[in-house]
Design a protein around this motif. Structure first.
Motif, PDB file in Angstrom:
ATOM      1  N   HIS A   1      12.151   1.390  -2.145  1.00 19.23           N
ATOM      2  CA  HIS A   1      12.781   1.027  -0.874  1.00 19.23           C
ATOM      3  C   HIS A   1      12.885   2.224   0.076  1.00 19.23           C
ATOM      4  N   LYS A   2      12.885   3.435  -0.468  1.00 23.98           N
ATOM      5  CA  LYS A   2      13.000   4.615   0.386  1.00 23.98           C
ATOM      6  C   LYS A   2      11.775   4.795   1.264  1.00 23.98           C
ATOM      7  N   ILE A   3      10.609   4.513   0.718  1.00 27.66           N
ATOM      8  CA  ILE A   3       9.376   4.698   1.489  1.00 27.66           C
ATOM      9  C   ILE A   3       8.764   3.366   1.925  1.00 27.66           C
ATOM     10  N   GLY A   4       9.319   2.253   1.437  1.00 31.03           N
ATOM     11  CA  GLY A   4       8.817   0.939   1.814  1.00 31.03           C
ATOM     12  C   GLY A   4       7.441   0.619   1.268  1.00 31.03           C
ATOM     13  N   LEU A   5       7.138   1.129   0.059  1.00 33.81           N
ATOM     14  CA  LEU A   5       5.830   0.914  -0.547  1.00 33.81           C
ATOM     15  C   LEU A   5       5.964   0.587  -2.030  1.00 33.81           C
ATOM     16  N   TRP A   6       4.916  -0.047  -2.562  1.00 36.12           N
ATOM     17  CA  TRP A   6       4.856  -0.315  -3.995  1.00 36.12           C
ATOM     18  C   TRP A   6       4.256   0.879  -4.716  1.00 36.12           C
ATOM     19  N   ARG A   7       4.827   1.185  -5.881  1.00 36.36           N
ATOM     20  CA  ARG A   7       4.305   2.246  -6.738  1.00 36.36           C
ATOM     21  C   ARG A   7       3.818   1.593  -8.032  1.00 36.36           C
ATOM     22  N   VAL A   8       2.533   1.701  -8.276  1.00 31.84           N
ATOM     23  CA  VAL A   8       1.910   1.065  -9.437  1.00 31.84           C
ATOM     24  C   VAL A   8       1.359   2.153 -10.347  1.00 31.84           C
TER      25      VAL A   8
ATOM     26  N   GLU B   1      -0.775   7.063 -10.330  1.00 30.55           N
ATOM     27  CA  GLU B   1       0.136   6.243  -9.546  1.00 30.55           C
ATOM     28  C   GLU B   1      -0.583   5.810  -8.270  1.00 30.55           C
ATOM     29  N   TYR B   2      -0.665   4.501  -8.059  1.00 30.20           N
ATOM     30  CA  TYR B   2      -1.244   3.943  -6.841  1.00 30.20           C
ATOM     31  C   TYR B   2      -0.103   3.485  -5.940  1.00 30.20           C
ATOM     32  N   VAL B   3      -0.171   3.868  -4.684  1.00 32.46           N
ATOM     33  CA  VAL B   3       0.886   3.540  -3.726  1.00 32.46           C
ATOM     34  C   VAL B   3       0.294   2.640  -2.639  1.00 32.46           C
ATOM     35  N   SER B   4       0.967   1.509  -2.389  1.00 27.54           N
ATOM     36  CA  SER B   4       0.422   0.553  -1.438  1.00 27.54           C
ATOM     37  C   SER B   4       1.538  -0.258  -0.778  1.00 27.54           C
ATOM     38  N   ARG B   5       1.230  -0.783   0.393  1.00 29.84           N
ATOM     39  CA  ARG B   5       2.173  -1.645   1.107  1.00 29.84           C
ATOM     40  C   ARG B   5       2.254  -3.028   0.471  1.00 29.84           C
ATOM     41  N   TRP B   6       1.150  -3.441  -0.194  1.00 29.62           N
ATOM     42  CA  TRP B   6       1.096  -4.782  -0.773  1.00 29.62           C
ATOM     43  C   TRP B   6       0.683  -4.723  -2.246  1.00 29.62           C
ATOM     44  N   LEU B   7       1.267  -5.607  -3.034  1.00 31.82           N
ATOM     45  CA  LEU B   7       0.908  -5.730  -4.452  1.00 31.82           C
ATOM     46  C   LEU B   7       0.610  -7.192  -4.755  1.00 31.82           C
ATOM     47  N   ILE B   8      -0.587  -7.451  -5.267  1.00 32.38           N
ATOM     48  CA  ILE B   8      -1.000  -8.804  -5.645  1.00 32.38           C
ATOM     49  C   ILE B   8      -1.129  -8.865  -7.160  1.00 32.38           C
ATOM     50  N   VAL B   9      -0.293  -9.672  -7.782  1.00 33.28           N
ATOM     51  CA  VAL B   9      -0.310  -9.838  -9.237  1.00 33.28           C
ATOM     52  C   VAL B   9      -1.323 -10.928  -9.579  1.00 33.28           C
ATOM     53  N   ALA B  10      -2.399 -10.547 -10.262  1.00 29.57           N
ATOM     54  CA  ALA B  10      -3.464 -11.492 -10.596  1.00 29.57           C
ATOM     55  C   ALA B  10      -3.789 -11.477 -12.086  1.00 29.57           C
TER      56      ALA B  10
ATOM     57  N   GLU C   1      10.893  -6.306 -10.954  1.00 32.44           N
ATOM     58  CA  GLU C   1      11.540  -7.040  -9.875  1.00 32.44           C
ATOM     59  C   GLU C   1      12.108  -8.300 -10.496  1.00 32.44           C
ATOM     60  N   SER C   2      13.099  -8.901  -9.868  1.00 37.06           N
ATOM     61  CA  SER C   2      13.801 -10.017 -10.508  1.00 37.06           C
ATOM     62  C   SER C   2      13.862 -11.279  -9.662  1.00 37.06           C
TER      63      SER C   2
ATOM     64  N   ASN D   1       4.421 -23.118  -3.632  1.00 37.26           N
ATOM     65  CA  ASN D   1       5.161 -22.055  -2.950  1.00 37.26           C
ATOM     66  C   ASN D   1       5.376 -20.803  -3.791  1.00 37.26           C
ATOM     67  N   GLY D   2       4.667 -20.683  -4.903  1.00 38.16           N
ATOM     68  CA  GLY D   2       4.885 -19.531  -5.777  1.00 38.16           C
ATOM     69  C   GLY D   2       4.034 -18.319  -5.481  1.00 38.16           C
ATOM     70  N   TRP D   3       3.240 -18.368  -4.424  1.00 41.47           N
ATOM     71  CA  TRP D   3       2.279 -17.289  -4.163  1.00 41.47           C
ATOM     72  C   TRP D   3       2.881 -16.090  -3.441  1.00 41.47           C
ATOM     73  N   LYS D   4       4.046 -16.258  -2.810  1.00 36.60           N
ATOM     74  CA  LYS D   4       4.597 -15.194  -1.976  1.00 36.60           C
ATOM     75  C   LYS D   4       5.990 -14.790  -2.430  1.00 36.60           C
ATOM     76  N   GLY D   5       6.189 -13.467  -2.568  1.00 36.69           N
ATOM     77  CA  GLY D   5       7.498 -12.922  -2.879  1.00 36.69           C
ATOM     78  C   GLY D   5       8.017 -12.097  -1.718  1.00 36.69           C
ATOM     79  N   GLU D   6       8.851 -11.137  -2.028  1.00 39.07           N
ATOM     80  CA  GLU D   6       9.441 -10.284  -0.996  1.00 39.07           C
ATOM     81  C   GLU D   6       8.764  -8.903  -0.986  1.00 39.07           C
ATOM     82  N   CYS D   7       8.875  -8.222   0.141  1.00 35.99           N
ATOM     83  CA  CYS D   7       8.424  -6.832   0.270  1.00 35.99           C
ATOM     84  C   CYS D   7       6.930  -6.648  -0.010  1.00 35.99           C
ATOM     85  N   GLY D   8       6.121  -7.622   0.373  1.00 32.96           N
ATOM     86  CA  GLY D   8       4.681  -7.490   0.189  1.00 32.96           C
ATOM     87  C   GLY D   8       4.195  -7.781  -1.216  1.00 32.96           C
ATOM     88  N   LEU D   9       4.958  -8.589  -1.962  1.00 37.52           N
ATOM     89  CA  LEU D   9       4.566  -8.965  -3.325  1.00 37.52           C
ATOM     90  C   LEU D   9       3.966 -10.370  -3.308  1.00 37.52           C
TER      91      LEU D   9
END
Length: 415
Positions: free
Chosen positions: A135-142, A156-165, A360-361, A377-385
């Motif tokens: 939340h400090k940088i507004g990015l996902w850390r993978v 560590e990959y840092v991105s604005r969006w994370l797609i779980v596939a 995430e919960s 409606n299960g394809w979209k979460g919060e914060c670019g998830l």
């Protein structure tokens, strides 16, 4: 790669990494686009839809190939259970010369051609061990690990969006059966089963009566083994084709005009005429119709490809649930009967592994690793998830998710 930027000078004092003598210096890579975890059909579909919108992405895959479930963990005789038009990924059809139900090898060829066509180049051997939103940088850390015989490389990959596939079938479900250590015979999950050739002339117990369990039994018969099928629950068995059409295709057409429960009644009437009363074979049907049950629980009906005739002829025996395993290859069933088998094959399915690495919960359930919000409606979460391939509606559902995700990210990407 134009969509990657590696940050130099990251030290091992980062609390997200633990150093051992064999762990190499961790690195951090900023991705100018979504990170997609999983290079199966769902991940490829998401990457292709994004590419078509002009959005670059990075696909991470823990195995050394695309579609690792299909390539490494499926049996040789497998083919698509649905006609190819219901299994194609977005933006590219199957080759015209492919049969109605492509084989495993043909489907893999299609996926490889798909990745080549859209220039999708996954980063292989990247096991995601942790993903969280900073939340400090507004990015996902993978965070991933790549292991060799001597070292472990952490990235560590840092991105604005994370797609779980990673999908619904990331990990094999292996039930704990009392006495497994004492049984003495071979026990394997279907993810390790390739062919019935190694079981020729042997008695084999297959636990699980879904599509995989039914097909494995048929394959064992074709290799002169003697299979028995454990049926612990009710199951809908439908013919793969009805009235000259695929059962799935006919169902989809009927649903355009009729309510689901009426379509279910029609399917069961036709199945009764074509297959007979399956309850007489030890295959009791659920009280809820096949389409309604699929819609409510995600449980897929079995599409028969020849197994039922082998059950009718006695080549495949139907057994009740297993109570425990005993020494000397013996199996005790819940009805008290005991019988010897050379091997046991667990056709007990797969499960999501998302809760083990995604921190995430809100979007995913910790219980089953699936999105909490039901389809569509299960394809979209919060914060670019985002999630793709968790609809319990196969490749058709994954394609629908991929298109929605690409459209949604595209609007943000061009801002």
């Amino acid at each position: 790669m134009d969509y990657l930027r590696e940050i130099q000078g990251k030290t091992t004092h980062d609390p997200y990494f633990s150093n051992t003598n064999k762990m190499m210096m961790p690195r951090c890579v900023v991705v100018n686009g979504p990170v997609i975890v999983g290079a199966g059909p769902s991940g490829l579909a998401a990457a292709a839809c994004l590419k078509e919108k002009g959005v670059s992405s990075l696909v991470l895959e823990r195995s050394n190939c695309i579609a690792s479930l299909w390539q490494l963990k499926t049996y040789d005789r497998l083919s698509l259970h649905l006609p190819k038009q219901f299994c194609e990924l977005p933006l590219m059809s199957f080759p015209d010369d492919f049969p109605t139900y492509p084989t495993k090898q043909q489907f893999i060829k299609y996926l490889e051609l798909y990745a080549m066509t859209f220039d999708i180049r996954p980063v292989f051997n990247q096991t995601v061990v942790l993903a969280n939103y900073d939340h400090k940088i507004g990015l996902w850390r993978v965070k991933t690990e790549t292991k060799t015989t001597t070292t472990t490389m952490t990235t560590e990959y840092v991105s604005r969006w994370l797609i779980v596939a990673t999908g619904e079938n990331a990990e094999a479900v292996v039930p704990k059966i009392e006495g497994m250590e004492e049984f003495g015979g071979s026990i394997m999950h279907t993810s390790f089963y390739k062919s019935g050739e190694i079981f020729r002339g042997k008695k084999v117990l297959v636990v699980g009566c879904g599509n995989s369990g039914m097909e494995v039994c048929l394959d064992l018969c074709n290799h002169d083994a003697s299979p028995s099928l454990v049926v612990r629950d009710t199951v809908h068995v439908l013919p793969r084709e009805m009235l000259g059409k695929s059962t799935f295709g006919l169902s989809m057409w009927l649903l355009k005009w009729l309510p689901m429960r009426l379509v279910d009644r029609l399917l069961l009437i036709i199945s009764q005429l074509l297959l007979g009363d399956t309850a007489r074979l030890g295959l009791d049907r659920p009280e809820i119709g096949p389409l309604e049950l699929k819609n409510l629980s995600g449980k897929t009906p079995v599409l028969d490809v020849g197994t039922l005739s082998k059950i009718k002829s006695g080549d495949i025996k139907v057994c009740p649930g297993v109570n425990r395993l005993l020494e000397h290859h013996k199996v005790e069933f819940v009805n008290g009967r005991t019988e010897e088998y050379d091997a046991i094959i667990l056709a007990t399915g797969y499960k999501s592994n998302v809760p083990s690495w995604l921190k995430e919960s809100e979007m995913f359930s910790k219980r089953d690793g699936l999105p909490k919000r039901p389809f569509p409606n299960g394809w979209k979460g919060e914060c670019g998830l985002y999630a793709v391939g968790f609809t319990k509606r196969g490749l058709l559902g994954a394609s629908m998710d991929a298109k929605k995700i690409a459209e949604h990210i595209h609007h943000q990407y061009v801002q």
